[in-house]
Design an enzyme around this catalytic site. Structure first.
Site, mmCIF file in Angstrom:
data_model
loop_
_atom_site.group_PDB
_atom_site.id
_atom_site.type_symbol
_atom_site.label_atom_id
_atom_site.label_comp_id
_atom_site.label_asym_id
_atom_site.label_seq_id
_atom_site.Cartn_x
_atom_site.Cartn_y
_atom_site.Cartn_z
ATOM 1 N N LYS A 128 -0.364 28.161 42.336
ATOM 2 C CA LYS A 128 -0.048 28.917 43.756
ATOM 3 C C LYS A 128 1.179 29.732 43.630
ATOM 4 O O LYS A 128 2.032 29.516 42.801
ATOM 5 C CB LYS A 128 0.028 27.969 44.804
ATOM 6 C CG LYS A 128 0.837 26.764 44.862
ATOM 7 C CD LYS A 128 2.446 26.766 44.717
ATOM 8 C CE LYS A 128 3.322 27.716 45.233
ATOM 9 N NZ LYS A 128 4.700 27.461 44.827
ATOM 10 N N TYR A 214 1.990 27.259 51.365
ATOM 11 C CA TYR A 214 1.611 25.807 51.935
ATOM 12 C C TYR A 214 1.582 25.797 53.320
ATOM 13 O O TYR A 214 0.497 24.857 53.681
ATOM 14 C CB TYR A 214 2.740 24.834 51.313
ATOM 15 C CG TYR A 214 2.942 24.729 49.868
ATOM 16 C CD1 TYR A 214 2.009 23.726 49.270
ATOM 17 C CD2 TYR A 214 4.024 24.992 48.979
ATOM 18 C CE1 TYR A 214 1.957 23.414 47.699
ATOM 19 C CE2 TYR A 214 4.097 24.697 47.488
ATOM 20 C CZ TYR A 214 3.075 24.006 47.055
ATOM 21 O OH TYR A 214 3.304 23.655 45.948
HETATM 22 P P1 NAD Z 1 10.256 28.503 36.072
HETATM 23 O O1 NAD Z 1 11.394 29.622 36.431
HETATM 24 O O2 NAD Z 1 11.084 27.152 35.934
HETATM 25 O O3 NAD Z 1 9.492 28.664 35.104
HETATM 26 C C1 NAD Z 1 8.819 30.026 34.707
HETATM 27 C C2 NAD Z 1 8.376 29.993 33.223
HETATM 28 O O4 NAD Z 1 7.934 31.382 33.077
HETATM 29 C C3 NAD Z 1 9.778 29.983 32.234
HETATM 30 O O5 NAD Z 1 9.338 29.101 31.373
HETATM 31 C C4 NAD Z 1 9.982 31.320 31.755
HETATM 32 O O6 NAD Z 1 10.524 31.464 30.567
HETATM 33 C C5 NAD Z 1 8.482 31.933 31.786
HETATM 34 N N1 NAD Z 1 8.387 33.379 31.875
HETATM 35 C C6 NAD Z 1 7.602 34.134 31.166
HETATM 36 N N2 NAD Z 1 7.726 35.206 31.482
HETATM 37 C C7 NAD Z 1 8.750 35.391 32.161
HETATM 38 C C8 NAD Z 1 9.286 36.452 32.841
HETATM 39 N N3 NAD Z 1 9.329 37.699 32.670
HETATM 40 N N4 NAD Z 1 10.445 36.227 33.530
HETATM 41 C C9 NAD Z 1 10.918 35.161 33.789
HETATM 42 N N5 NAD Z 1 10.019 33.790 33.496
HETATM 43 C C10 NAD Z 1 9.098 34.211 32.542
HETATM 44 O O7 NAD Z 1 9.428 28.553 37.534
HETATM 45 P P2 NAD Z 1 8.633 27.315 38.120
HETATM 46 O O8 NAD Z 1 9.320 26.934 39.240
HETATM 47 O O9 NAD Z 1 8.172 26.497 37.031
HETATM 48 O O10 NAD Z 1 7.361 28.039 38.688
HETATM 49 C C11 NAD Z 1 6.239 28.667 38.031
HETATM 50 C C12 NAD Z 1 5.072 28.663 38.974
HETATM 51 O O11 NAD Z 1 4.730 27.566 39.267
HETATM 52 C C13 NAD Z 1 5.296 29.678 40.101
HETATM 53 O O12 NAD Z 1 3.971 30.391 40.191
HETATM 54 C C14 NAD Z 1 5.658 28.829 41.139
HETATM 55 O O13 NAD Z 1 5.020 29.186 42.352
HETATM 56 C C15 NAD Z 1 4.852 27.521 40.688
HETATM 57 N N6 NAD Z 1 5.115 26.267 41.122
HETATM 58 C C16 NAD Z 1 4.098 25.376 41.716
HETATM 59 C C17 NAD Z 1 4.665 24.156 42.153
HETATM 60 C C18 NAD Z 1 3.896 23.011 42.851
HETATM 61 O O14 NAD Z 1 4.335 22.212 43.449
HETATM 62 N N7 NAD Z 1 2.631 23.334 42.590
HETATM 63 C C19 NAD Z 1 6.201 23.909 42.129
HETATM 64 C C20 NAD Z 1 7.091 24.846 41.650
HETATM 65 C C21 NAD Z 1 6.470 26.003 41.140
#
Ligand code: NAD
Length: 361
Positions: A128, A214
């Site tokens: 999401k 959410y």
């Molecule tokens: P994060 O920043 O921790 O991870 C993002 C990943 O994408 C990193 O490994 C990064 O290296 C990579 N990436 C690839 N291309 C990139 C770019 N151009 N710029 C920045 N990063 C890049 O983020 P996250 O918190 O893991 O979130 C990722 C996704 O997961 C989002 O869509 C977020 O909404 C979703 N999410 C969902 C939940 C849930 O409970 N369902 C919780 C957190 C995040």
């Protein structure tokens, strides 16, 4: 009065109604082989959940960071020929060891990778928000339909007992008609100004995209209704990092029945709460949306459900359908993601115009 057990048995109560009874015998021969795209914070939770699951395994990794290939490969036992970068990702089409691709990248990259995964004929699971606009969701749905692959959105709360109880109490009008929902989620975001959450080109927006989705979901799955129109207000900017996306936003969803759902999502303070006011009583959760433990109550008393590993449960439930080649229930597919994104598009429009805006369906 319908019991919780009866509610769970129903296979199609419509929106948000959870129903994962054992309607078919799971294919226990094979696990769902999942490749994770984007190895950030949430991918870590998901990988651990998958490793705990009975029906899934982490079979592939896709990352732009070379050092993660070895670290994650070792940790999750993924062989190097199943590890890709963003450039050679399309070669996954030739890899029979991967069944499904789970996209956990910054929001604005979901569409590109979901479409590439679908074109590689892999089932698609996308975090999401599904995309950053309804238009993007439609493009992802079309790509999955064209390639005849399944499409799921990572709506983990559809498998979570406390949230499922809120769905049951609301949708079944256990305390009468729900007249008012309050659903809010906020936390303090990473203060690093380079974090993707501050950059519209990567996030597609501020807390509405990431957290508000959410709240929109909850308003829809508690009432079992689709909102018709929305009013919304951007909050003040108190942190100079918020140059491109909102820091806070508040909105009101208006339903045909007269029900109103008010929500805030913010990156400047902590809140995690669902509250429903019905004709004959109120029911609520707080915490409600994070990873638990959750707390909730209704006129019948405190909720007391098992705490589950949400990621493990989500994946085991998806695998039941995908491994058995059964279509996923609509409320966890791209069609649900599209409905949420239509609401989010209208919330942004209303906050910008200052007017009540209709939600396009
Ligand atoms: P994060 O920043 O921790 O991870 C993002 C990943 O994408 C990193 O490994 C990064 O290296 C990579 N990436 C690839 N291309 C990139 C770019 N151009 N710029 C920045 N990063 C890049 O983020 P996250 O918190 O893991 O979130 C990722 C996704 O997961 C989002 O869509 C977020 O909404 C979703 N999410 C969902 C939940 C849930 O409970 N369902 C919780 C957190 C995040």
């Amino acid at each position: 009065m319908e019991s919780r057990r009866e509610f769970l048995k129903k296979s199609s109560l419509g929106l948000g109604a959870l129903a994962f009874p054992n309607i078919f015998i799971p294919n226990t021969e094979k696990k769902l082989h999942v490749a994770l795209v984007g190895l950030g914070r949430y991918a870590g939770y998901m990988a651990d959940g998958i490793m705990e699951s009975k029906s899934c395994t982490v079979a592939g990794l896709v990352t732009g960071t070379p050092s993660k290939k070895e670290i994650w490969g070792k940790k999750y036992g993924v062989p190097s020929n199943n590890i890709y970068d963003y450039q050679n990702f399309d070669e996954i089409a030739l890899n029979p060891d991967i069944d499904a691709v789970y996209i956990i990248l910054p929001n604005a990259l979901h569409k590109e990778f979901a479409i590439r995964a679908a074109n590689a004929k892999k089932h698609v699971i996308v975090e999401k928000p599904m995309g950053i606009s309804a238009k993007e969701c439609l493009e992802i749905i079309a790509a999955c339909e064209k390639n005849k692959v399944q499409l799921a959105v990572g709506y983990r709360l559809h498998f979570e007992p406390y949230n499922m109880e809120m769905m049951r109490l609301g949708q079944n009008k256990i305390y009468g008609k729900v007249n008012l929902v309050e659903a809010s989620l906020g936390y303090k975001v990473n203060p690093d100004p380079n974090d993707w959450h501050y950059k519209k080109a990567l996030s597609g927006g501020g807390p509405l995209q990431n957290l508000g989705v959410y709240c929109v979901q909850a308003a829809r799955y508690i009432t079992g209704e689709e909102p018709e129109s929305v009013t919304a207000q951007f909050g003040p900017v108190t942190n100079p990092n918020f140059k491109e996306v909102e820091e806070s936003i508040t909105w009101q969803l208006h339903f045909a029945s007269g029900t109103v759902a008010t929500s805030s999502s913010t990156y400047n303070s902590g809140i995690d709460r669902l509250f429903a006011s019905a004709d004959n009583g109120n029911f609520e959760l707080s915490p409600a949306i994070s990873y638990g433990p959750f707390k909730g109550r209704s006129p019948a008393g405190e909720f007391n459900f098992p705490e589950i590993n949400q990621q493990q449960t989500q994946m085991d439930e998806l695998a039941k359908y995908i491994l058995n080649e059964k279509p996923l229930p609509l409320h966890i597919t791209g069609h649900e993601g599209l409905k949420d994104m239509r609401v989010i598009d209208a919330i942004y429009k209303a906050a910008a115009s200052g007017r009540r805006e209709r939600i396009v369906s």
